[in-house]
Write an enzyme that holds these catalytic residues in place. Structure first.
Site, short mmCIF file in Angstrom:
data_model
loop_
_atom_site.label_atom_id
_atom_site.label_comp_id
_atom_site.label_asym_id
_atom_site.label_seq_id
_atom_site.Cartn_x
_atom_site.Cartn_y
_atom_site.Cartn_z
N LYS A 1 38.22 48.86 42.25
CA LYS A 1 39.50 49.39 41.75
C LYS A 1 39.35 50.57 40.78
CE LYS A 1 42.57 45.41 42.16
NZ LYS A 1 43.51 44.59 41.40
N ASP B 1 49.89 46.39 40.62
CA ASP B 1 49.70 45.02 40.10
C ASP B 1 50.72 44.68 39.00
OD1 ASP B 1 47.59 44.29 41.74
OD2 ASP B 1 46.07 45.10 40.37
#
Ligand code: ATR
Length: 277
Positions: free
Chosen positions: A70, A107
């Site tokens: 990520k 997220d």
């Protein structure tokens, strides 16, 4: 797409076999009768850049990225959203027509939307939020809670230095609390979030004392295996509103799916069942 290729998306990680994202996106592709597919892709760290440059040539319109890629994905991208920059990681990449990579992090969005859907009376500004843990997931949670209007974040982590780093980065609305005193945060907190792996099947128990929990607190756990974690179970018995962590996974997928396939998908019970099956 202007040609006849079938649009593909996927999720890049290592390990990747356990990922529930293929079930999530394939359920939506089927529900909305969209021609396309979503594929789990096991990629080693050193190969990430070459893979990301190659995928568009094979019909990929975008990918999700997960552990351990990520942070690296954010640096490879050509354009980055503000929320991904703040979180310091990307989870949703879109391959633009001009060859550039556009990176987002959904997220925190998924975290907030999950609370809004499953605890409709929840208000970020109703009081301080207590956050357990200071890893990658905590960053997304903190950024989104501050953005949603939480007046203060009480943050506790086993390794205090990591919580201090987040405080230094996100500012004076974050207060660090010693891990051995983490239970004290609950006396004030109207939002309570576990971002650690404690309580996950196979991991250590969540042992923070919960007797200080306020009855008007909304309690959520990012762990969703099991769906009802011991934290949620105890909180529910104490009269709190509880929200399980599966919805965060479901909601974080919405912006990517819409960008890649052109339809804004719904998060509903049929989706939950498909992902849990
Ligand atoms: P993620 O991306 O899911 O946040 P991570 O970055 O590895 O994963 O973070 C895991 C979090 O769980 C950390 O806050 C970690 O605490 P440390 O920073 O002290 O490692 C926390 N965690 C994991 N196991 C723990 C345990 N046994 N006791 C307390 N905290 C734990």
């Amino acid at each position: 797409m202007s040609d006849h290729r079938i649009p593909l998306a996927g999720v890049i990680g290592n390990p990747i076999a356990h990922s529930r994202s293929p079930r999530l996106h394939r359920h939506w592709l089927k529900t909305y009768d969209i021609l396309g597919d979503y594929i789990p892709l096991h990629v080693e760290g050193d190969d990430l850049e070459v893979v990301l440059k190659t995928l568009p040539k094979m019909g990929f319109v975008g990918v999700n990225v997960t552990i351990p890629h990520k942070v690296h994905a954010l640096h490879i991208a050509d354009q980055v959203t503000d929320r991904a920059t703040l979180i310091g990681a990307a989870n949703t990449l879109t391959f633009l027509a001009d060859g550039k990579i556009y990176a987002d992090n959904t997220d925190g969005y998924g975290f907030i939307e999950n609370l809004r859907q499953n605890a409709p009376d929840w208000q970020a500004n109703s009081g301080p939020a207590a956050v357990f843990g200071a890893g990658g997931a905590a960053r997304a949670v903190i950024v989104s809670l501050l953005d949603a209007g939480a007046p203060e974040i009480l943050l506790s982590n086993r390794t205090r230095a990591k919580a201090e780093t987040l405080r230094a980065e996100f500012g004076s609305r974050v207060t660090v609390v010693e891990w051995v005193q983490a239970g004290n945060m609950l006396e004030e907190a109207t939002t309570v979030v576990n971002t650690t792996s404690l309580g996950m099947k196979g991991a250590a128990e969540f042992r923070v004392p919960l007797d200080g929990l306020r009855r008007d607190a909304v309690v959520t756990d990012l762990v969703y295996t099991p769906l009802r974690t011991p934290l949620l179970d105890t909180a529910e018995k104490m009269g709190c509103t509880t929200v399980d962590g599966l919805g965060m996974l479901l909601h974080q997928g919405v912006p990517g799916f819409e960008r890649w396939f052109g339809t804004r998908p719904e998060v509903d019970d049929a989706l939950r069942r498909a992902v849990l099956a």
